[in-house]
Design a protein around this motif. Structure first.
Motif, PDB file in Angstrom:
ATOM      1  N   LYS A  34      -5.853  13.597  43.168  1.00 25.52           N
ATOM      2  CA  LYS A  34      -4.659  12.764  43.074  1.00 25.52           C
ATOM      3  C   LYS A  34      -4.665  11.737  44.201  1.00 25.52           C
ATOM      4  O   LYS A  34      -4.822  12.088  45.371  1.00 25.52           O
ATOM      5  N   LYS A  84       2.732  20.376  42.255  1.00 30.53           N
ATOM      6  CA  LYS A  84       3.338  19.447  41.286  1.00 30.53           C
ATOM      7  C   LYS A  84       2.376  19.128  40.147  1.00 30.53           C
ATOM      8  O   LYS A  84       2.801  18.955  39.005  1.00 30.53           O
ATOM      9  N   GLY A 125       2.950  19.870  36.071  1.00 29.21           N
ATOM     10  CA  GLY A 125       3.084  18.675  35.225  1.00 29.21           C
ATOM     11  C   GLY A 125       4.142  17.725  35.744  1.00 29.21           C
ATOM     12  O   GLY A 125       4.606  16.848  35.003  1.00 29.21           O
ATOM     13  N   LEU A 126       4.533  17.865  37.002  1.00 32.61           N
ATOM     14  CA  LEU A 126       5.532  16.956  37.571  1.00 32.61           C
ATOM     15  C   LEU A 126       4.887  15.645  38.007  1.00 32.61           C
ATOM     16  O   LEU A 126       5.559  14.641  38.193  1.00 32.61           O
ATOM     17  N   THR A 127       3.590  15.691  38.186  1.00 31.35           N
ATOM     18  CA  THR A 127       2.850  14.482  38.511  1.00 31.35           C
ATOM     19  C   THR A 127       1.516  14.549  37.777  1.00 31.35           C
ATOM     20  O   THR A 127       1.118  15.620  37.316  1.00 31.35           O
ATOM     21  N   ARG A 128       0.855  13.391  37.638  1.00 26.31           N
ATOM     22  CA  ARG A 128      -0.364  13.338  36.814  1.00 26.31           C
ATOM     23  C   ARG A 128      -1.590  13.207  37.701  1.00 26.31           C
ATOM     24  O   ARG A 128      -1.563  12.438  38.675  1.00 26.31           O
ATOM     25  N   TYR A 178       9.602  28.535  39.652  1.00 22.28           N
ATOM     26  CA  TYR A 178       9.170  27.613  40.714  1.00 22.28           C
ATOM     27  C   TYR A 178      10.280  27.421  41.728  1.00 22.28           C
ATOM     28  O   TYR A 178      11.422  27.153  41.375  1.00 22.28           O
TER      29      TYR A 178
END
Lengths: 265, 322
Positions: free
Chosen positions: B16, B52, B56-59, B85
């Protein structure tokens, strides 16, 4: 782990997973707190307060200077369009931005809820509450006043059709504010751009109309202009603003869903 | 789709970047079922980013991974159905009470029988020690109470995987102990993946540890293996007197690969590096004691503390991979 066996799992298709729970929560925020009656009171004073003033108080004080019932009805529709749009902006400004800034959106999205469901639940719950409180309830009260006063005979179906045009005008701003909420991280642009659209479509619309005379007929503001004749029993003079407003509102919703699907928490 | 192997979390080359900053660099992480997995690293190492990404809160910028065999990019709603979570700085609706907060979260998972749901909520509130505050708006909650609520909401759905980001932050020592007890109790039902800075806690409850530094995985190993160190076997001896005779005898043994000596307040400390642990165990102490000029105060195989291992790894002194 005692109660696990007696609990039933929620089964929803992935694209709208969590929608019902989110919608229930959003509705609870409107109708389960004092928010609904505070809003009812505010909009009663703002919209029907003027109708009371112009339809009952002014004629009692100065019969010669009192506006006609038709003029009061026009004032009601104009106020419903302008005041209520400001109201929509204030009520909708934090719906997405507030959740993004406070971190509650991140918490919600850590649950089994799809991003479509989050946006749609916000739209449905807030849209329903705003239209019910501002358009339906205030419209009903206003109609009752005109009915009691008796100078102006308004067919209920015509009045409902006129309210429909006002509601569609408001849907445009609800979806605009929703979309802006997904694009920005502070409330300023959400309110600022919405106000610019409200004011700009008249000013810029007139300017563009010098070259393209048909342009103003595309604008949502035309719906408000058509509301009074429709309420008085006239036919809808043009379907163009209805169609363009529906298309623009749908585009805002799709853009909001697309943008929110790319949001990173 | 059930995971075909024992890995609950399995990432390959997960990366990321935020603009020019590489927050996570090609992470290959494997978390076994029913483990308590400690995820360590200094601030900004990429721990929260990893969590995250898993939710799936960020890609991811590149790479990917699975949780319970579900792809983290495509099937993250399915993944979240089985996860509890607790975020590092969680935010809840302040106008809701603790009970309403748990009810809201529980309804993402369960429907139908109201009593069963309310029983589960009451059970969770009790476990978190929030029964007395259950019907107060959480606006007035202290940091510790919010953290308890966070732990409660994370497990109201009987998660198969509990992801906790700094769960003991904001808690007093009693609260920390309670959190560790909850984690121990849940071990038989669930896999726990948690990040923390409190290394004592990790050493106490974790069975596997991964260390992240500057976005890179620099160590991942079972706790025992990590604590054994990668310097080979070392014995520590603390003595008084003149150890020169003993040192000559010890260094002659072929299984002794070196002795580091330090001296303080009249006491001499040896760190004896050995290549044959059995031989060292049988002979080393006897060899030293046979020297009458030396008195042995302490003797034992060196035990690493997690903090020591952690610091040596993040300072780049070693790189442990299973």
């Amino acid at each position: 782990m005692s109660s696990l066996s007696s609990l039933q799992m929620v089964r929803e298709p992935p694209w709208r997973s969590g929608f019902i729970n989110m919608l229930r929560k959003e509705n609870g925020f409107w109708w389960g707190t004092r928010k609904w009656w505070v809003q009812c009171l505010i909009w009663f004073l703002l919209l029907n307060g003027f109708v009371i003033l112009l339809l009952w108080i002014v004629p009692a004080v100065d019969k010669g200077g009192a506006p006609s019932a038709a003029e009061v009805l026009d004032v009601f529709f104009q106020f419903l369009a302008v005041f209520a749009v400001f109201g929509v902006m204030i009520l909708m400004q934090g719906v997405i931005v507030g959740e993004k800034k406070s971190g509650t959106a991140a918490w919600i999205m850590s649950n089994p809820i799809s991003r479509n469901a989050f946006i749609l639940a916000k739209l449905v719950a807030n849209g329903f509450a705003i239209l019910t409180i501002i358009v339906v309830l205030q419209g009903f009260i206003a109609y009752f006043q005109f009915f009691l006063q008796g100078d102006l005979v308004i067919r209920p179906t015509s009045f409902v059709a006129a309210l429909g045009l006002e509601a569609l005008h408001m849907v445009f701003y609800i979806t605009l504010a929703l979309m802006l909420g997904t694009l920005f991280y502070s409330r300023g642009p959400v309110i600022g751009i919405s106000i610019a659209v409200l004011i700009g479509q008249d000013l810029i619309g007139q300017f563009i109309a010098m070259k393209f005379p048909w342009f103003p007929t595309l604008m949502p503001m035309r719906l408000v202009d058509m509301a009074l004749p429709v309420a008085q029993g006239g036919a809808l003079s043009s379907y163009t603003p209805v169609i363009t407003t529906v298309l623009m509102s749908m585009s805002f919703i799709l853009l909001a869903i697309w943008r929110f699907s790319r949001e990173e928490f | 789709m059930e995971t075909p192997n024992k890995w609950v979390i399995n990432t390959q080359g997960l990366s990321k970047s935020y603009k020019d900053v590489e927050a996570l660099k090609s992470l290959d992480l494997k978390v076994a079922k029913n483990s308590i997995f400690g995820f360590l690293g200094p601030n900004g190492a990429g721990k929260t980013t990893t969590i995250k990404l898993l939710l799936g809160l960020t890609r991811p910028t590149s790479g990917g991974g699975t949780v319970f065999g579900h792809d983290i990019l495509r099937d993250n709603v399915e993944i979240r159905k089985r996860i509890g979570y607790l975020a590092q700085n969680p935010s809840y609706y302040e106008y809701m009470t603790a009970r309403e907060t748990l009810r809201f979260r529980a309804r993402f998972f369960y429907t139908g029988l109201k009593d069963a749901l309310e029983n589960r909520i009451a059970e969770t509130l009790e476990m978190a020690g929030l029964t007395n505050k259950a019907d107060r708006p959480i606006k007035g909650f202290s940091g510790g109470e919010l953290q308890r609520l966070g732990i409660a909401q994370a497990q109201v759905n009987y998660p198969d995987l509990l992801i906790l980001d700094e769960p003991a932050a904001n808690l007093d020592p009693g609260g920390r102990r309670d959190v560790l007890e909850v984690m121990e109790r849940l071990r038989k039902y669930t896999t726990i993946f948690y990040s923390t800075h409190i290394l004592d806690d990790v050493q106490q409850v974790s069975d596997t540890v991964a260390i992240l530094n500057h976005g890179e995985l620099v160590a991942q190993a079972p706790m025992e293996e990590l604590l054994a160190g990668s310097d080979g076997t070392i014995y520590t001896v603390v003595m008084e007197g003149d150890p020169s005779g003993a040192q000559a005898r010890v260094t002659r043994r072929e299984w002794v690969s070196g002795i580091d000596t330090t001296s303080m307040n009249g006491r001499i400390t040896w760190r004896v590096h050995v290549s044959d642990e059995q031989a060292a165990k049988a002979e080393l102490l006897r060899l030293i004691l046979s020297d009458e000029e030396t008195t042995v105060i302490e003797f034992g195989r060196k035990k690493y503390e997690l903090e020591e291992v952690f610091l040596s790894i993040v300072e780049g002194k070693e790189n442990v991979q299973p």
